[in-house]
Design a protein around this motif. Structure first.
Motif, PDB file in Angstrom:
ATOM      1  N   LEU A  79       0.836  -1.197   0.000  1.00 20.05           N
ATOM      2  CA  LEU A  79       0.000   0.000   0.000  1.00 20.05           C
ATOM      3  C   LEU A  79       0.874   1.251   0.000  1.00 20.05           C
ATOM      4  O   LEU A  79       0.600   2.217  -0.711  1.00 20.05           O
ATOM      5  N   LEU A  80       1.959   1.210   0.757  1.00 17.92           N
ATOM      6  CA  LEU A  80       2.902   2.336   0.762  1.00 17.92           C
ATOM      7  C   LEU A  80       3.544   2.510  -0.610  1.00 17.92           C
ATOM      8  O   LEU A  80       3.721   3.644  -1.073  1.00 17.92           O
ATOM      9  N   CYS A  81       3.862   1.411  -1.276  1.00 20.36           N
ATOM     10  CA  CYS A  81       4.418   1.494  -2.631  1.00 20.36           C
ATOM     11  C   CYS A  81       3.426   2.150  -3.586  1.00 20.36           C
ATOM     12  O   CYS A  81       3.812   2.963  -4.432  1.00 20.36           O
ATOM     13  N   LEU A  82       2.155   1.810  -3.440  1.00 22.15           N
ATOM     14  CA  LEU A  82       1.129   2.439  -4.277  1.00 22.15           C
ATOM     15  C   LEU A  82       1.038   3.936  -3.992  1.00 22.15           C
ATOM     16  O   LEU A  82       0.886   4.740  -4.917  1.00 22.15           O
ATOM     17  N   CYS A  83       1.144   4.304  -2.744  1.00 19.46           N
ATOM     18  CA  CYS A  83       1.112   5.729  -2.382  1.00 19.46           C
ATOM     19  C   CYS A  83       2.283   6.476  -3.010  1.00 19.46           C
ATOM     20  O   CYS A  83       2.125   7.569  -3.531  1.00 19.46           O
ATOM     21  N   VAL A  84       3.459   5.848  -2.963  1.00 16.22           N
ATOM     22  CA  VAL A  84       4.637   6.451  -3.597  1.00 16.22           C
ATOM     23  C   VAL A  84       4.406   6.569  -5.100  1.00 16.22           C
ATOM     24  O   VAL A  84       4.653   7.620  -5.701  1.00 16.22           O
ATOM     25  N   GLY A  85       3.926   5.502  -5.720  1.00 13.67           N
ATOM     26  CA  GLY A  85       3.683   5.509  -7.158  1.00 13.67           C
ATOM     27  C   GLY A  85       2.657   6.554  -7.577  1.00 13.67           C
ATOM     28  O   GLY A  85       2.790   7.177  -8.629  1.00 13.67           O
ATOM     29  N   LEU A  86       1.640   6.746  -6.744  1.00  6.48           N
ATOM     30  CA  LEU A  86       0.607   7.737  -7.051  1.00  6.48           C
ATOM     31  C   LEU A  86       1.059   9.159  -6.742  1.00  6.48           C
ATOM     32  O   LEU A  86       0.448  10.121  -7.201  1.00  6.48           O
ATOM     33  N   GLY A  87       2.106   9.287  -5.931  1.00  3.08           N
ATOM     34  CA  GLY A  87       2.573  10.622  -5.556  1.00  3.08           C
ATOM     35  C   GLY A  87       1.603  11.346  -4.644  1.00  3.08           C
ATOM     36  O   GLY A  87       1.500  12.573  -4.690  1.00  3.08           O
ATOM     37  N   VAL A  88       0.885  10.594  -3.812  1.00  5.63           N
ATOM     38  CA  VAL A  88      -0.093  11.211  -2.923  1.00  5.63           C
ATOM     39  C   VAL A  88       0.606  11.863  -1.734  1.00  5.63           C
ATOM     40  O   VAL A  88       1.789  11.639  -1.484  1.00  5.63           O
ATOM     41  N   THR A  89      -0.128  12.643  -0.984  1.00  4.27           N
ATOM     42  CA  THR A  89       0.424  13.342   0.171  1.00  4.27           C
ATOM     43  C   THR A  89       0.591  12.380   1.342  1.00  4.27           C
ATOM     44  O   THR A  89       0.014  11.289   1.357  1.00  4.27           O
ATOM     45  N   LEU A  90       1.333  12.820   2.324  1.00  3.47           N
ATOM     46  CA  LEU A  90       1.502  12.030   3.538  1.00  3.47           C
ATOM     47  C   LEU A  90       0.160  11.864   4.246  1.00  3.47           C
ATOM     48  O   LEU A  90      -0.152  10.790   4.764  1.00  3.47           O
ATOM     49  N   GLU A  91      -0.650  12.900   4.259  1.00  2.00           N
ATOM     50  CA  GLU A  91      -1.979  12.834   4.883  1.00  2.00           C
ATOM     51  C   GLU A  91      -2.855  11.787   4.189  1.00  2.00           C
ATOM     52  O   GLU A  91      -3.544  10.998   4.852  1.00  2.00           O
ATOM     53  N   GLU A  92      -2.837  11.764   2.859  1.00  5.69           N
ATOM     54  CA  GLU A  92      -3.621  10.770   2.121  1.00  5.69           C
ATOM     55  C   GLU A  92      -3.091   9.357   2.387  1.00  5.69           C
ATOM     56  O   GLU A  92      -3.870   8.411   2.511  1.00  5.69           O
ATOM     57  N   THR A  93      -1.790   9.232   2.515  1.00  5.69           N
ATOM     58  CA  THR A  93      -1.178   7.937   2.828  1.00  5.69           C
ATOM     59  C   THR A  93      -1.640   7.455   4.196  1.00  5.69           C
ATOM     60  O   THR A  93      -2.034   6.287   4.351  1.00  5.69           O
ATOM     61  N   GLN A  94      -1.617   8.339   5.178  1.00  2.00           N
ATOM     62  CA  GLN A  94      -2.041   7.969   6.527  1.00  2.00           C
ATOM     63  C   GLN A  94      -3.509   7.550   6.533  1.00  2.00           C
ATOM     64  O   GLN A  94      -3.886   6.590   7.205  1.00  2.00           O
ATOM     65  N   ARG A  95      -4.330   8.233   5.765  1.00  2.00           N
ATOM     66  CA  ARG A  95      -5.756   7.889   5.686  1.00  2.00           C
ATOM     67  C   ARG A  95      -5.944   6.494   5.088  1.00  2.00           C
ATOM     68  O   ARG A  95      -6.741   5.701   5.574  1.00  2.00           O
ATOM     69  N   LEU A  96      -5.196   6.200   4.033  1.00  2.00           N
ATOM     70  CA  LEU A  96      -5.277   4.868   3.428  1.00  2.00           C
ATOM     71  C   LEU A  96      -4.829   3.784   4.409  1.00  2.00           C
ATOM     72  O   LEU A  96      -5.462   2.733   4.512  1.00  2.00           O
ATOM     73  N   LEU A  97      -3.737   4.033   5.105  1.00  2.00           N
ATOM     74  CA  LEU A  97      -3.250   3.061   6.084  1.00  2.00           C
ATOM     75  C   LEU A  97      -4.299   2.820   7.173  1.00  2.00           C
ATOM     76  O   LEU A  97      -4.561   1.680   7.555  1.00  2.00           O
ATOM     77  N   LYS A  98      -4.888   3.899   7.642  1.00  2.00           N
ATOM     78  CA  LYS A  98      -5.912   3.784   8.684  1.00  2.00           C
ATOM     79  C   LYS A  98      -7.114   2.998   8.175  1.00  2.00           C
ATOM     80  O   LYS A  98      -7.626   2.114   8.850  1.00  2.00           O
ATOM     81  N   GLN A  99      -7.558   3.305   6.947  1.00  2.00           N
ATOM     82  CA  GLN A  99      -8.720   2.632   6.378  1.00  2.00           C
ATOM     83  C   GLN A  99      -8.457   1.144   6.181  1.00  2.00           C
ATOM     84  O   GLN A  99      -9.351   0.319   6.306  1.00  2.00           O
ATOM     85  N   ALA A 100      -7.202   0.795   5.895  1.00  2.00           N
ATOM     86  CA  ALA A 100      -6.832  -0.607   5.696  1.00  2.00           C
ATOM     87  C   ALA A 100      -6.544  -1.322   7.022  1.00  2.00           C
ATOM     88  O   ALA A 100      -6.185  -2.492   7.032  1.00  2.00           O
ATOM     89  N   SER A 101      -6.696  -0.598   8.123  1.00  2.00           N
ATOM     90  CA  SER A 101      -6.421  -1.132   9.469  1.00  2.00           C
ATOM     91  C   SER A 101      -4.947  -1.455   9.683  1.00  2.00           C
ATOM     92  O   SER A 101      -4.603  -2.399  10.397  1.00  2.00           O
ATOM     93  N   TYR A 102      -4.080  -0.685   9.049  1.00  2.00           N
ATOM     94  CA  TYR A 102      -2.639  -0.811   9.253  1.00  2.00           C
ATOM     95  C   TYR A 102      -2.154   0.341  10.124  1.00  2.00           C
ATOM     96  O   TYR A 102      -2.777   1.400  10.163  1.00  2.00           O
ATOM     97  N   ALA A 103      -1.024   0.121  10.767  1.00  2.00           N
ATOM     98  CA  ALA A 103      -0.413   1.185  11.555  1.00  2.00           C
ATOM     99  C   ALA A 103      -0.032   2.337  10.640  1.00  2.00           C
ATOM    100  O   ALA A 103       0.503   2.131   9.551  1.00  2.00           O
ATOM    101  N   GLN A 104      -0.313   3.539  11.099  1.00  2.00           N
ATOM    102  CA  GLN A 104       0.106   4.713  10.342  1.00  2.00           C
ATOM    103  C   GLN A 104       1.612   4.877  10.475  1.00  2.00           C
ATOM    104  O   GLN A 104       2.237   4.296  11.357  1.00  2.00           O
TER     105      GLN A 104
END
Length: 141
Positions: A79-104
């Protein structure tokens, strides 16, 4: 309907005498979006093909399509690799991690700090992995 702040929900949850009444009063505030839906919304904001995203995220196109279709749940690192590939913000990354029930990402953990810095500064996956490797940390995808 207005969104209720997380702190308010937490306070209500801790102070409500009945869990059922908490659920009934707050059901509308629970997130309904899946990780695949959130990824799709972020992807649609970018000007990149899925083939290019797969390359930038260090994964196969087949796997990427399965994730977007909701047939595969990516690990935290993927999921972090996808965030890097998409070039999303750190805030968007944290939201995705939270939604996936992973540690931020947590800046007191060296590996997470390196990844956070890379995401915040739109560093490529290869560069993030190089920095992780040089610090004797497990690389991403």
């Amino acid at each position: 309907m207005q969104n209720k702040p997380t702190d308010d929900l937490q306070n209500e949850l801790m102070n409500e005498p009945s869990f059922d009444s908490y659920m009934n009063e707050n059901r509308a505030f629970f997130s309904q979006q899946s990780v695949a839906e959130l990824l799709t919304a972020l992807y649609e904001q970018q000007n990149i093909s899925k083939a290019a995203l797969a390359r930038k995220a260090g994964m196969s196109e087949v796997y990427l399509h399965q994730v977007f279709a909701g047939r595969r749940n990516p690990s935290r690192d993927r999921l972090l690799c996808l965030c890097v590939g998409l070039g999303v913000t750190l805030e968007e990354t944290q939201r995705l991690l939270k939604q996936a029930s992973y540690a931020q990402l947590y800046p007191k953990i060296k590996r997470d700090a390196i990844i956070s810095y890379g995401i915040a500064h739109h560093t490529s996956l290869d560069e993030i992995n190089d920095h992780l490797f040089s610090e004797n940390e497990k690389t991403l995808c």
